[in-house]
Scaffold this active site. Structure first.
Site, PDB file in Angstrom:
ATOM      1  N   LYS A 101      36.338  -9.625  17.870  1.00 46.51           N
ATOM      2  CA  LYS A 101      36.257 -10.375  19.118  1.00 46.51           C
ATOM      3  C   LYS A 101      35.137 -11.389  18.933  1.00 46.51           C
ATOM      4  CE  LYS A 101      35.022 -10.515  23.871  1.00 46.51           C
ATOM      5  NZ  LYS A 101      34.228  -9.900  24.947  1.00 46.51           N
TER       6      LYS A 101
ATOM      7  N   GLY B 279      29.916 -10.463  33.355  1.00 49.64           N
ATOM      8  CA  GLY B 279      29.124  -9.596  34.222  1.00 49.64           C
ATOM      9  C   GLY B 279      28.953 -10.115  35.639  1.00 49.64           C
TER      10      GLY B 279
ATOM     11  N   ALA C  48      36.158 -11.312  30.913  1.00 41.73           N
ATOM     12  CA  ALA C  48      34.963 -11.652  31.682  1.00 41.73           C
ATOM     13  C   ALA C  48      35.277 -12.074  33.105  1.00 41.73           C
ATOM     14  CB  ALA C  48      34.141 -12.742  31.006  1.00 41.73           C
ATOM     15  N   GLY C  49      34.494 -11.551  34.011  1.00 38.06           N
ATOM     16  CA  GLY C  49      34.570 -11.950  35.406  1.00 38.06           C
ATOM     17  C   GLY C  49      35.250 -10.947  36.317  1.00 38.06           C
TER      18      GLY C  49
ATOM     19  N   ALA D   4      34.537  -4.714  31.145  1.00 39.53           N
ATOM     20  CA  ALA D   4      33.401  -3.851  30.814  1.00 39.53           C
ATOM     21  C   ALA D   4      32.588  -3.547  32.072  1.00 39.53           C
ATOM     22  CB  ALA D   4      32.528  -4.492  29.739  1.00 39.53           C
ATOM     23  N   SER D   5      31.808  -4.530  32.507  1.00 43.28           N
ATOM     24  CA  SER D   5      30.854  -4.291  33.603  1.00 43.28           C
ATOM     25  C   SER D   5      31.506  -3.768  34.874  1.00 43.28           C
ATOM     26  CB  SER D   5      30.108  -5.583  33.943  1.00 43.28           C
ATOM     27  OG  SER D   5      29.479  -6.100  32.805  1.00 43.28           O
TER      28      SER D   5
END
Lengths: 67, 259
Positions: free
Chosen positions: B100, B161, B187-188, B209-210
């Site tokens: 990645k 994040g 992301a986001g 993830a976050s």
């Protein structure tokens, strides 16, 4: 003098990559670890015989949590 | 494509789950392992960092026990040179050609550095890597990344994040419309509806993830986002009704009584 993961090691000139990894608690057969010396990857098969020259910068990396 | 047969394939490899999990931000290894289990993911990202002799847990061991594959990233790299070297180290450490690719241009926003990203992608493809680049939601850059041989494109919905969801749905649609490789929303994502929206827009998968690791209950959020991805994918395949300004009666006026 050798730099290992940003830490200065005195009097270790000529040690092998495998010796330095042992200092970090990394076994010779450890999976998930890779090493670069002066910006070049040292394959696992060469760890035991690759001598580290004075002034070399050694980075030993492994997986950490990350996105 | 039918709902019954809906394989998700990257670089010839079929994945059963359309959710890729980032391992960053989990407070404990046990929480991470539980989130992996309930998410159904087969592929999880890891960062490459210095070996810490004081660290008691080996993330690689935990992931092996979970039975998932590792997708190393180049997080923290600000130049193509650093990203290419980090990818080389990841290949040596995990015996995988998959990477990645992240090349960040700005610490505050963590937005990708487009010229460095494209240069790194080109070099890594030439070295035989299967490159999955984290990119902006720019349709032209996504196309350029595909042209140099990337196996997928991973546009951001909003900054890493931030939990801001997908700020420009039109750009994601444009990327999806033209892409010949899988599009993975990266992301986001802040919650399940963001993941569902990504899939409804036509993304092939979501990386998260976050939103999971930093939720009050990461395990519950892993279930929720999994359901969001699955629901969004089903809705995409089902074909939604067009939006219209005025109502369209769902009850026929035919046979209406004159009262």
């Amino acid at each position: 003098m050798i730099w290992l993961n940003g830490r200065e090691l005195e009097g270790r000139d000529g040690v092998t990559v495998a010796d330095l990894l042992a200092d970090l608690g990394v076994e010779p057969q450890a999976r998930g670890v890779a090493v670069a010396v002066d910006g070049e990857v040292v394959p696992r098969a060469d760890w035991a015989r690759r001598a580290v020259a004075p002034g070399a910068r050694v980075e030993a990396l492994t997986a950490m949590q990350g996105g | 494509m039918t709902v019954a047969s809906d394989p998700f394939v990257i670089a010839g490899r079929e994945l059963a789950s359309r959710l890729i999990l980032g391992t960053g931000g989990f407070p404990r290894m046990e929480t991470l392992a539980e989130a992996i289990r309930v998410s159904g993911t087969e592929l999880v990202t890891v960062a490459m960092r210095r070996v810490d002799p004081r660290s008691p847990h080996s993330l690689a061991d935990v992931l092996r026990e979970c039975g998932v594959d590792v997708l190393p990233n180049t997080a923290g790299c600000f130049t193509a040179r650093d990203a290419v070297l980090t990818a080389g180290l990841a290949r040596e450490a995990f015996e995988t050609d998959w990477i990645k690719l992240e090349v960040i241009g700005d610490e505050r926003t963590l937005l990708p550095d487009a010229p460095e990203l494209l240069s790194a992608a080109e070099q890594l493809v030439a070295q035989g890597f299967t490159v999955l680049p984290y990119t902006t939601d720019d349709p032209v850059l996504a196309r350029r990344l595909e042209d140099v041989g990337c196996a997928a494109v991973m546009p951001l919905g909003s900054p890493i994040g931030s939990g801001m969801g997908i700020r420009n749905t039109y750009n994601i649609q444009l990327i999806v419309e033209r892409a010949g490789v899988p599009v993975i929303l990266d992301a986001g994502v802040g919650t399940a509806s963001d993941a569902a929206l990504a899939m409804e827009l036509g993304c092939d998968a979501v990386l998260c993830a976050s939103a999971i690791s930093r939720a009050q209950d990461p395990e519950a959020m892993a279930r929720a986002i999994r359901a969001g991805v699955e629901g969004g994918r089903l809705a995409r395949l089902a074909g939604r009704i067009p939006r219209r300004l005025h109502a369209e009666a769902s009850s026929s006026f035919e046979g209406l009584a004159e009262l």
